[in-house]
Scaffold this motif. Structure first.
Motif, PDB file in Angstrom:
ATOM      1  N   ASP A   3       0.809  -1.205   0.000  1.00  0.00           N
ATOM      2  CA  ASP A   3       0.000   0.000   0.000  1.00  0.00           C
ATOM      3  C   ASP A   3       0.846   1.260   0.000  1.00  0.00           C
ATOM      4  OD1 ASP A   3       1.012  -0.367   2.502  1.00  0.00           O
ATOM      5  OD2 ASP A   3      -0.796   0.256   3.574  1.00  0.00           O
ATOM      6  N   MET A   4       2.173   1.117  -0.123  1.00  0.00           N
ATOM      7  CA  MET A   4       3.042   2.282  -0.106  1.00  0.00           C
ATOM      8  C   MET A   4       3.318   2.836  -1.496  1.00  0.00           C
ATOM      9  SD  MET A   4       5.902   1.658   2.808  1.00  0.00           S
ATOM     10  CE  MET A   4       5.446   1.266   4.491  1.00  0.00           C
ATOM     11  N   LEU A   9       2.130   6.143  -8.622  1.00  0.00           N
ATOM     12  CA  LEU A   9       3.211   6.839  -7.934  1.00  0.00           C
ATOM     13  C   LEU A   9       4.552   6.623  -8.623  1.00  0.00           C
ATOM     14  CD1 LEU A   9       2.148   6.041  -4.257  1.00  0.00           C
ATOM     15  CD2 LEU A   9       1.996   8.254  -5.397  1.00  0.00           C
ATOM     16  N   MET A  30       1.767  12.148  -5.014  1.00  0.00           N
ATOM     17  CA  MET A  30       1.298  11.773  -3.678  1.00  0.00           C
ATOM     18  C   MET A  30       0.057  12.561  -3.289  1.00  0.00           C
ATOM     19  SD  MET A  30       4.869  11.468  -1.527  1.00  0.00           S
ATOM     20  CE  MET A  30       6.111  10.233  -1.925  1.00  0.00           C
ATOM     21  N   GLN A  33      -3.008  11.230  -4.907  1.00  0.00           N
ATOM     22  CA  GLN A  33      -3.469   9.979  -4.312  1.00  0.00           C
ATOM     23  C   GLN A  33      -3.953  10.147  -2.874  1.00  0.00           C
ATOM     24  OE1 GLN A  33      -3.613   6.991  -6.092  1.00  0.00           O
ATOM     25  NE2 GLN A  33      -3.194   8.466  -7.735  1.00  0.00           N
ATOM     26  N   ARG A  35      -2.169  11.040  -0.354  1.00  0.00           N
ATOM     27  CA  ARG A  35      -1.148  10.633   0.625  1.00  0.00           C
ATOM     28  C   ARG A  35      -0.512  11.834   1.313  1.00  0.00           C
ATOM     29  NH1 ARG A  35       0.550   5.313  -0.389  1.00  0.00           N
ATOM     30  NH2 ARG A  35      -0.987   4.260  -1.694  1.00  0.00           N
ATOM     31  N   THR A  37      -1.267  16.001   2.330  1.00  0.00           N
ATOM     32  CA  THR A  37      -2.366  16.967   2.455  1.00  0.00           C
ATOM     33  C   THR A  37      -1.975  18.383   2.079  1.00  0.00           C
ATOM     34  OG1 THR A  37      -1.814  17.292   4.797  1.00  0.00           O
ATOM     35  CG2 THR A  37      -3.453  15.593   4.267  1.00  0.00           C
ATOM     36  N   VAL A  71       1.882  14.232   5.840  1.00  0.00           N
ATOM     37  CA  VAL A  71       1.782  12.911   5.211  1.00  0.00           C
ATOM     38  C   VAL A  71       0.765  12.080   5.970  1.00  0.00           C
ATOM     39  CG1 VAL A  71       3.046  10.811   4.597  1.00  0.00           C
ATOM     40  CG2 VAL A  71       4.171  13.032   4.421  1.00  0.00           C
ATOM     41  N   THR A  72      -0.180  11.493   5.258  1.00  0.00           N
ATOM     42  CA  THR A  72      -1.244  10.733   5.912  1.00  0.00           C
ATOM     43  C   THR A  72      -0.861   9.284   6.163  1.00  0.00           C
ATOM     44  OG1 THR A  72      -2.249  10.189   3.776  1.00  0.00           O
ATOM     45  CG2 THR A  72      -3.018  12.194   4.882  1.00  0.00           C
ATOM     46  N   GLU A  73       0.004   8.716   5.318  1.00  0.00           N
ATOM     47  CA  GLU A  73       0.438   7.342   5.484  1.00  0.00           C
ATOM     48  C   GLU A  73       1.789   7.176   4.802  1.00  0.00           C
ATOM     49  OE1 GLU A  73      -1.754   4.458   3.003  1.00  0.00           O
ATOM     50  OE2 GLU A  73      -2.977   6.180   2.397  1.00  0.00           O
ATOM     51  N   THR A  75       4.494   6.551   2.349  1.00  0.00           N
ATOM     52  CA  THR A  75       4.321   6.530   0.900  1.00  0.00           C
ATOM     53  C   THR A  75       5.678   6.612   0.209  1.00  0.00           C
ATOM     54  OG1 THR A  75       2.182   7.644   1.115  1.00  0.00           O
ATOM     55  CG2 THR A  75       3.212   7.691  -1.049  1.00  0.00           C
ATOM     56  N   HIS A 110       5.889  -0.106   9.290  1.00  0.00           N
ATOM     57  CA  HIS A 110       6.037   0.574   8.007  1.00  0.00           C
ATOM     58  C   HIS A 110       7.469   1.046   7.800  1.00  0.00           C
ATOM     59  CE1 HIS A 110       1.529   1.023   8.082  1.00  0.00           C
ATOM     60  NE2 HIS A 110       1.737   0.685   6.830  1.00  0.00           N
TER      61      HIS A 110
END
Length: 720
Positions: A3-4, A9, A30, A33, A35, A37, A71-73, A75, A110
């Motif tokens: 999921d990264m 990407l 990013m 997508q 990922r 904000t 960054v939300t997750e 990536t 992660h």
């Protein structure tokens, strides 16, 4: 890893020609997508990380990366450049660009996966496959570990997976290491070390703690090295250096076990592994945790990029030191400055860091003591310094007694300034063994009235003496008592002799001459001094030049009865230091469209930071646009410093900003000086930024008739 990174990407035709443009192009993917904000806020974090150390690696690889609240997750975005992009690598531009984005609070699992990618970048089969991959989907699958390097090339897509059995090991999915602890390298299924033992938990290495990989086949024990790698963000360089050292050790027939102190945490090497080691390599850009564990062994201490780019040379160097018996007391422990710096730093850079080490520890004593003394005067009146000791006379219901109490506590705090300054300069040079002679020398400087200059000299002498003693080869039997008995005894005696008999009196005379000169400054000379101090306070916003001006001012008031000139200097320094954040706050308020959303939010916080005399509140603006922001705030700071000196404003407290205005002499004029400087700086910033915004519009097309600058590009701030 699944999921990264996705095909969306991946950009196999990255057209950017600078590292800033490359980061922006990948970051925009990013954002698309969901990922990231805030594009500008994230890019500012990437630029800040890049400013710490270039992220280019030998072999044509660039790995810009950072932790960011935007960054939300976790990536990963990948770009392939045909022309190459300069990321600061010694061997030239990079054609493989990995932008790694980690949330500020990313979890260990992660980050461990990201560290596995970093290790894979040391595998030439993996990077060759990335260069030959024909489409984004294949590339993403390769990076995720779902496709073997041998099958990534579209020309050999139909080849049998079993063509070469050795490919299984090379094609081990990156994601498979997610189960390893903090970046450990698990053996392939069914594999074992030659000795049959597994790697030590949390450690990485060519072998485990008791393995004999690297032996010559004669039964002779191989040379053993333990290493520690770390970098500022702990995402990429940490693990790439570990992989590089392990590979070089395997090729050299040397047993290498690495402790990676990365963002995913770290597990300490087994003490038995360290005890059995013949040498130590530190490849780091942040302090090595628990470094004393490695004391007493031949040691090579370098930056993390050296561990990536020249591991064989480091292994050869540590072996040479071991053969020559180059083991010195305290050598492996390093020093605070060495732990945070680069082995290639020049003497001037290290000298500045040594001095700043002492200043940084001294400032809290200055702030506490100065504010207590100022409050004592405010509550007890200007004769509070004549009050008897509160041990002999204290009346609970009298404000004078409370004022005297605060004043006397502040005086005691001020009594530590020079010893702390000297002690921690020596600490920065020689670590804990430098503390005793440093404090002794600082106390002597205080006793003989050598003041601030004496403290600087005492700290440098103490650190130098300890460093000289540490270079002496000491028998193993005596190493245990060196830092506790021998070094404090010898170094204190030498420093004391020099301070009392040799250099103390000349320094005390120089200190008195400086004090008398400051006391005689009036008129134009005082105004020029105020302007100079204002320029210094605003030049690097909390950096070394700023600290020199601040320390100069606080040294003048660090006495029970400072001169009027010393208090004027303190007032000018604090006033000028408040200008940068307040000016940026005002500029973002009156012309917000010239700034990004992130900068406008930072502007709101800058009101409070500036009012509190925290110059660092302007750093985000200066980092994004230094050529416009820094000169603007320097002009305003110089005007404020000059006006403060000209108005005769005085200040006894060394900190506090707007909150200590009641303690300022001529407070109304003092506030006017600050307001004028803030308005001038804000006006200059707005003017310069406005000119920049108009410049792209003047050139509508390039020579080929294409738009030279898109509206979106025209609104982006200049990269730091």
């Amino acid at each position: 890893m699944s999921d990264m990174i996705t095909a969306d990407l991946v950009d196999l035709d990255l057209s950017a020609d600078t590292k800033e443009a490359a980061a922006r192009a990948l970051a925009e993917r990013m954002v698309a997508q969901g990922r990231v904000t805030d594009l500008e806020g994230f890019l500012a974090d990437v630029a800040a990380r890049e400013a710490q150390m270039p992220t280019g690696l030998d072999g044509g690889i660039g790995i810009p990366h950072c932790r960011s609240a935007h960054v939300t997750e976790p990536t990963l975005a990948f770009g392939r450049s045909a022309a190459g992009i300069d990321f600061g690598a010694a061997d030239g531009p990079a054609d493989l660009i990995f932008l790694i984005a980690a949330p500020a609070g990313a979890d260990d699992a992660h980050l461990t996966i990201l560290s596995s990618l970093a290790r894979q970048l040391m595998n030439t089969e993996f990077t060759d496959a990335l260069r030959s991959a024909g489409d984004a989907g294949t590339t993403a699958a390769l990076i995720r570990g779902e496709e073997a390097p041998a099958t990534a090339d579209s020309a050999s897509a139909g080849a049998q997976a079993s063509e070469d059995a050795s490919e299984d090991s090379a094609a081990t999915p990156v994601a498979a290491s997610a189960g390893a602890a903090a970046g450990s390298t698990a053996p392939a299924p069914g594999a074992a070390t030659e000795s049959g033992s597994a790697p030590a938990p949390g450690a990485t290495g060519v072998t485990g703690a008791t393995g004999v990989t690297g032996a010559t086949g004669t039964g002779e024990r191989p040379f053993r090295i333990v290493a520690v790698t770390s970098c500022p963000t702990g995402i990429a360089h940490t693990y790439m250096a570990a992989e590089s050292l392990e590979n070089a050790g395997h090729e050299a027939g040397v047993e290498v076990v690495v402790e990676t102190q990365g963002s995913a945490g770290f597990t300490r090497l087994d003490p038995a592994v360290i005890a059995a080691a013949d040498g130590v390599i530190f490849a780091h850009d942040v302090p090595v945790r628990d470094k004393e564990r490695f004391a007493g062994k031949p040691t090579v201490d370098v930056g993390v990029k050296a561990g990536i780019n020249r591991p064989a040379e480091l292994i050869s160097e540590v072996r040479g030191r071991a053969e020559r018996g180059e083991v010195t007391a305290g050598a492996a422990a390093g020093t605070p400055v060495e732990r945070a710096g680069d082995s290639t730093e020049g003497y001037g850079t290290k000298l500045r860091k040594w001095l700043m080490s002492g200043v940084s520890y001294m400032v809290p004593f200055v702030a506490a003591g100065g504010l207590l003394i100022a409050l004592g005067f405010a509550i007890g009146g200007w004769k509070v310094n004549k009050a008897p000791s509160v041990m002999d006379h204290f009346v609970w219901t009298q404000s004078g007694s409370w004022g005297a109490l605060l004043f006397q506590i502040g005086v005691v705090s001020f009594g530590f300034l020079i010893p702390v300054l000297a002690g921690y300069i020596a600490y920065g040079m020689a670590d804990r063994p430098g503390l005793v002679p440093g404090f002794v020398g600082g106390s002597i400087a205080l006793t003989i009235n050598a003041g601030f200059l004496g403290g600087l000299a005492a700290g440098l002498i103490a650190g130098g003496v300890v460093m000289a003693i540490q270079r002496i080869n000491i028998p193993a039997a005596l190493r245990g008592i060196m830092p506790v008995v021998v070094i404090p005894l010898i170094s204190s005696a030498i420093v004391g002799f020099l301070m009392f008999v040799v250099i103390g009196k000349p320094i005390a005379s120089a200190q008195k001459g400086l004090t008398d000169w400051l006391g005689g400054l009036t008129g134009a000379n005082a105004i020029l001094l105020g302007a100079l101090l204002g320029l210094m306070m605003c030049f690097d916003l909390g950096g070394p030049v700023n600290k020199v001006a601040y320390t100069f001012a606080t040294a003048g008031i660090a006495v029970a009865s400072p001169s009027d000139s010393a208090m004027k200097i303190m007032a000018a320094v604090m006033a000028a230091g408040m200008v940068p954040p307040l000016a940026m706050a005002l500029a973002t308020t009156v012309r917000g469209r010239l700034f990004t959303q992130t900068e406008r939010e930072n502007g709101k916080a800058a009101w409070v930071l500036g009012a509190s005399f925290i110059s660092e509140g302007a750093i985000p603006f200066a980092a994004a646009d230094p050529l416009r922001v820094i000169p603007s705030v320097m002009v305003g700071g110089a005007i404020t410093g000059a006006l403060s000196m000209g108005f005769g404003a005085t200040l006894r407290a060394p900190h506090g900003g707007i909150f200590v205005v009641p303690l300022i002499g001529n407070p109304f004029l003092y506030l006017i000086a600050i307001a004028v400087g803030v308005c001038v700086s804000a006006a200059l910033v707005v003017l310069l930024k406005g000119m920049r915004k108009q410049a792209p519009e003047a050139t509508a097309t390039d020579p080929a008739g294409n738009p030279a600058t898109t509206p979106k590009e025209a609104k982006q701030p200049v990269a730091a």
